[in-house]
Design an enzyme around this catalytic site. Sequence first.
Site, mmCIF file in Angstrom:
data_model
loop_
_atom_site.group_PDB
_atom_site.id
_atom_site.type_symbol
_atom_site.label_atom_id
_atom_site.label_comp_id
_atom_site.label_asym_id
_atom_site.label_seq_id
_atom_site.Cartn_x
_atom_site.Cartn_y
_atom_site.Cartn_z
ATOM 1 N N SER A 158 -9.110 3.811 -20.154
ATOM 2 C CA SER A 158 -7.754 4.286 -19.909
ATOM 3 C C SER A 158 -7.076 3.392 -18.889
ATOM 4 C CB SER A 158 -7.804 5.732 -19.379
ATOM 5 O OG SER A 158 -6.556 6.136 -18.843
ATOM 6 N N TYR A 205 -11.112 11.918 -13.496
ATOM 7 C CA TYR A 205 -10.842 11.252 -14.769
ATOM 8 C C TYR A 205 -10.732 9.741 -14.576
ATOM 9 C CZ TYR A 205 -8.519 10.204 -19.215
ATOM 10 O OH TYR A 205 -8.191 9.696 -20.452
#
Length: 257
Positions: A139, A151
């Site tokens: 990401s 995350y």
Amino acid sequence: MIKSDGRTAVVTGGASGIGEAVLRRFAEAGWRTISADIDAKRGVPIVDEITRAGADSLFIRVDMAEEKEITALAERFGAVDALINSAGLLQNAVRVLDMDIAEFDRIQAVNVRGTLLAARHFGKAMCARGSGSIVNLCSLTGIRPSAQPAYAMGKASLDMLTQILAAELGPHGVRVNAVAPGYTLTPAMQARIDSGARDPKRVTDNSALGRFVAPREVADAILFLCSDMAAAITGVTLPIDCGWLATSAYKSYAAQP
């Protein structure tokens, strides 16, 4: 009827978002697809739809936080041609000082440990056969800081894992790459926009192409990385962000024409 090319791909997290797009794209290209996801309620109908369209697809319920379930998946399907590690948990914005450590542990267990275990088990079988491709889902949060500590830290870990695995498995004919999607208009993202949790204009204004990434576009890139056209590519993390990285940096610099 979709013509099969004889190759098999396992897609973790195939019941939603980018994983679902990957599952559909590989099926369209003639691959046999295995969807591994904890959400059978959503995953089974997707596979049924793919099957009705003439492709060979199967759903297996797997909790990516449970090693025994990942091991069973790998033992059942062995040396598949491609493993796409798309399974992962999202996180809402939170400060490190306020974050629930239980949430951190759960995200790391699925996003990092689950990906590592899948890559280990399927990678061993691929190495024994002498070929295969693994693609991890990273990401932009692993490249630029984000207020999603668990995350973002997990995605940065997966970037390094990709490079390490590429070096270890490459001599055995196995390629390992990753993609780093930018703001992708998945159903989950659309729900956040609809709820007011995301401002779409802030995204598009900082994108060179002025739009969100489509899940299908990420799937196209992953299919390329698993194809013979990418035979010399391994150890890379490919941003797919409509130019967000370049534009956000460009606009933040003091000197602009």
